[in-house]
Structure formats: C-alpha cells, structure tokens
Design an enzyme around this catalytic site. Structure first.
Site, PDB file in Angstrom:
ATOM      1  N   GLU A 149     -10.037  -1.877   4.897  1.00 13.04           N
ATOM      2  CA  GLU A 149     -10.710  -1.593   6.161  1.00 13.04           C
ATOM      3  C   GLU A 149     -11.988  -2.433   6.286  1.00 13.04           C
ATOM      4  O   GLU A 149     -12.445  -3.022   5.298  1.00 13.04           O
ATOM      5  CB  GLU A 149     -11.040  -0.094   6.231  1.00 13.04           C
ATOM      6  CG  GLU A 149      -9.817   0.829   6.149  1.00 13.04           C
ATOM      7  CD  GLU A 149      -8.949   0.832   7.418  1.00 13.04           C
ATOM      8  OE1 GLU A 149      -9.018  -0.119   8.220  1.00 13.04           O
ATOM      9  OE2 GLU A 149      -8.185   1.803   7.604  1.00 13.04           O
ATOM     10  N   ASN A 156      -8.111  -2.985  13.998  1.00 11.34           N
ATOM     11  CA  ASN A 156      -9.510  -3.165  13.581  1.00 11.34           C
ATOM     12  C   ASN A 156      -9.682  -4.339  12.620  1.00 11.34           C
ATOM     13  O   ASN A 156     -10.738  -4.494  12.012  1.00 11.34           O
ATOM     14  CB  ASN A 156     -10.048  -1.876  12.935  1.00 11.34           C
ATOM     15  CG  ASN A 156      -9.350  -1.534  11.624  1.00 11.34           C
ATOM     16  OD1 ASN A 156      -8.392  -2.218  11.228  1.00 11.34           O
ATOM     17  ND2 ASN A 156      -9.812  -0.504  10.944  1.00 11.34           N
ATOM     18  N   HIS A 165      -7.956  -4.925   9.796  1.00 14.15           N
ATOM     19  CA  HIS A 165      -7.613  -4.733   8.376  1.00 14.15           C
ATOM     20  C   HIS A 165      -6.323  -5.457   8.014  1.00 14.15           C
ATOM     21  O   HIS A 165      -5.444  -5.645   8.860  1.00 14.15           O
ATOM     22  CB  HIS A 165      -7.547  -3.242   7.990  1.00 14.15           C
ATOM     23  CG  HIS A 165      -6.357  -2.482   8.500  1.00 14.15           C
ATOM     24  ND1 HIS A 165      -6.419  -1.157   8.876  1.00 14.15           N
ATOM     25  CD2 HIS A 165      -5.052  -2.829   8.688  1.00 14.15           C
ATOM     26  CE1 HIS A 165      -5.218  -0.731   9.241  1.00 14.15           C
ATOM     27  NE2 HIS A 165      -4.382  -1.733   9.147  1.00 14.15           N
ATOM     28  N   ASP A 188       0.820  -1.218   0.000  1.00 19.24           N
ATOM     29  CA  ASP A 188       0.000   0.000   0.000  1.00 19.24           C
ATOM     30  C   ASP A 188       0.853   1.267   0.000  1.00 19.24           C
ATOM     31  O   ASP A 188       2.076   1.204   0.177  1.00 19.24           O
ATOM     32  CB  ASP A 188      -0.977  -0.003   1.192  1.00 19.24           C
ATOM     33  CG  ASP A 188      -0.405  -0.676   2.437  1.00 19.24           C
ATOM     34  OD1 ASP A 188       0.822  -0.601   2.632  1.00 19.24           O
ATOM     35  OD2 ASP A 188      -1.186  -1.263   3.210  1.00 19.24           O
TER      36      ASP A 188
HETATM   37  C1  F6R Z   1       1.071  -1.819   6.120  1.00 23.31           C
HETATM   38  C2  F6R Z   1      -0.250  -2.441   6.141  1.00 23.31           C
HETATM   39  C3  F6R Z   1      -1.087  -2.473   7.367  1.00 23.31           C
HETATM   40  C4  F6R Z   1      -0.305  -2.745   8.643  1.00 23.31           C
HETATM   41  C5  F6R Z   1      -1.230  -2.674   9.850  1.00 23.31           C
HETATM   42  C6  F6R Z   1      -0.488  -2.890  11.153  1.00 23.31           C
HETATM   43  O1  F6R Z   1       1.677  -1.950   4.847  1.00 23.31           O
HETATM   44  O2  F6R Z   1      -0.662  -2.892   5.128  1.00 23.31           O
HETATM   45  O3  F6R Z   1      -2.069  -3.471   7.229  1.00 23.31           O
HETATM   46  O4  F6R Z   1       0.299  -4.004   8.567  1.00 23.31           O
HETATM   47  O5  F6R Z   1      -1.851  -1.423   9.885  1.00 23.31           O
HETATM   48  O6  F6R Z   1       0.403  -1.830  11.349  1.00 23.31           O
HETATM   49  P1  F6R Z   1       1.562  -1.960  12.417  1.00 23.31           P
HETATM   50  O7  F6R Z   1       2.422  -3.070  11.965  1.00 23.31           O
HETATM   51  O8  F6R Z   1       2.285  -0.638  12.357  1.00 23.31           O
HETATM   52  O9  F6R Z   1       0.905  -2.229  13.714  1.00 23.31           O
END
Ligand code: F6R
Length: 257
Positions: free
Chosen positions: A143, A136, A138, A67
């Site tokens: 989301e 959450n 995702h 992303d």
């Molecule tokens: C990042 C991504 C997100 C993160 C998720 C957890 O490329 O795709 O799904 O993996 O938001 O974020 P962290 O690892 O910072 O807790």
C-alpha cells in the site's frame, strides 16, 4: 518501460499471455509470479486456451502467488489459495505441488514470510511476474508508503483496497483487514514484469505510476526502475497518460529483438 495500449481487455490478456508463453516455450520449468483479482483473468484465460489447444505446456512450471489474506479459511472461495487453484492451476494444468501461496493462517507470520522468501530463492527466483495495480497505486498489497526495499511481510490493507475488494465478498465487512504480500523488493527481483490494467478506474493510478515521480506514495512507480517491464493496458486505463502517441508509435515500430 514498455507501454502497450490496446483496444480491449481481451487484447490486453492476449498480449500478456503471449509474453508468458514466450518464457514458457523457452524455459518449460519457468518460475511464474501469479497475481489474483480481476486484472489478470483475461491473461489466464488466454493461456488456458493455448493449453487446451495443445500449443502450450505449463505442467513443468512452478508458481508463487503475490499475496494472501491473513486469517481467511484455506477453503474460502476468496482465499487467494482458492483463487489461484481455480483460475490458474486447474485451467493451466499446473502441478499443484509446484504452486505456493503465502500462508495467511500461519501461527508465526514472520517465519511464514521468511520461509516464502527462501522458497522463491531456492526456486531460482521468479522468471516472469504478472501484476495488477490497485486504484491507489499499490502492487501486490504494498500500500502507499510501502518501502521500496520491502520483502514478504504482513500489511494492513488501505481503506480504498477494502472498498475495492468488497465486490468479491457477500458482506463488505468480510474483507480481511490484513494480508501477507511479496514486498516491492521481492517483486523487483523478478527477471521480467508484466503489469495489466483495464478500465477507467485504473487511469489515474496508471498515469501516476508511468509518468509521475518515483515515490513510496505510489508504490507501482518503483517499476520505473525495473529493466524489463511491460505495462499492458486498454484505452480506458490509458486515458490519463500524456505521451500516448509515443507509446503507440513505439509499439507499432518495435525493432526486431
Ligand atoms: C492481487 C494483487 C493486487 C491486485 C490489485 C488490483 O494479487 O496483488 O495488487 O492486482 O488490487 O485488483 P483488481 O485486478 O481486482 O482490480
């Protein structure tokens, strides 16, 4: 699903790195799916240690990020293009020309997303994808209520994600509100998935994803339908699972492949 519960975040990183190393040793020109955020850092560090020790070569591999924020300057330290360069490409000795991140600055967002999907297909698809999970539920930035069939597209970040990601920015209001993300359908096309999570803040999301029903409200739950997925987590992230004895027994008594 293979559920691996390990004592520390470093153990999680080492185990996940081992799965990447297995693929890269079998297929030096493997196509890697790359996540950002804090969850995969220990994995990238463990891989970088192997590269530094001369036991792993990632220079022939290519990569696709999950992303990117929309509208963030390319050189901003928290653009995912910068993060991937700093935390993956440089320490792993990857060829920067073989690593792509969705173009969050494109004038034509739909065309950029279609182009990204086409590039993944042209590369032969993703051999192994690392994932984190949002508090959450995702994965990528898909989301809650994201379609299980979704492909790379623009998404609006949930309020919880804006709050969670504020820690990466000097001013919480600087967190971009939109992103481009591989879709759940894109992620499910990868041949192997490795999801890593550490800490109590992920415990509810992990339990919902692994032991709850498959539903769009918990996007990570779609992984229950993947044929080759490992969920590698520390004790805190595992703390709301109910079948932990079975997961531990299974891992400790795994039949030889
Ligand atoms: C990042 C991504 C997100 C993160 C998720 C957890 O490329 O795709 O799904 O993996 O938001 O974020 P962290 O690892 O910072 O807790």
């Amino acid at each position: 699903m293979e559920i691996i519960i390990l004592p520390t975040a470093q153990d999680v990183g080492r185990e996940a790195a081992g799965k990447f190393a297995d693929v890269l040793r079998r297929t030096p020109a493997a196509v890697l799916g790359l996540a950002t955020g804090s969850s995969p850092r220990a994995t990238y560090e463990a891989l970088a240690s192997m590269v530094a020790a001369g036991t792993l070569d990632v220079s022939h591999a290519s990569g696709f990020a999950l992303d990117e924020y929309v509208g963030i300057a390319l050189g901003h330290p928290e653009s995912y293009a910068s993060v991937i360069d700093r935390e993956v490409v440089v320490p792993l000795g990857m060829d920067p020309s073989k690593v792509r991140v969705p173009d969050g600055r494109a004038a034509d967002i739909a065309a950029a997303c279609a182009d990204y999907e086409a590039a993944i297909s042209a590369a032969g698809g993703i051999d192994i994808q690392i994932l984190g999970i949002g508090s959450n539920g995702h994965i990528g930035f898909n989301e809650p209520t994201s379609s299980f069939a979704s492909r790379t597209r623009i998404k609006t970040l949930a309020r919880q994600t804006l709050l969670d990601n504020a820690r990466f920015f000097a001013n919480p209001n600087d967190v971009p509100t939109h992103c481009l993300t591989q879709g759940l359908g894109t992620i499910m096309d990868a041949r192997q998935l490795v999801l890593v999570a550490q800490g109590a803040g992920k415990a509810a999301a992990i339990a919902a994803m692994v032991e709850g029903p498959v539903r769009a409200f918990v996007p990570g739950s779609i992984l229950q339908h993947h044929h080759n997925v490992s969920i590698i987590i520390d004790e805190e992230a595992a703390s709301e699972l109910t079948l932990t004895d079975y997961y531990r027994y299974t891992y400790n008594n795994k039949p030889a492949a």
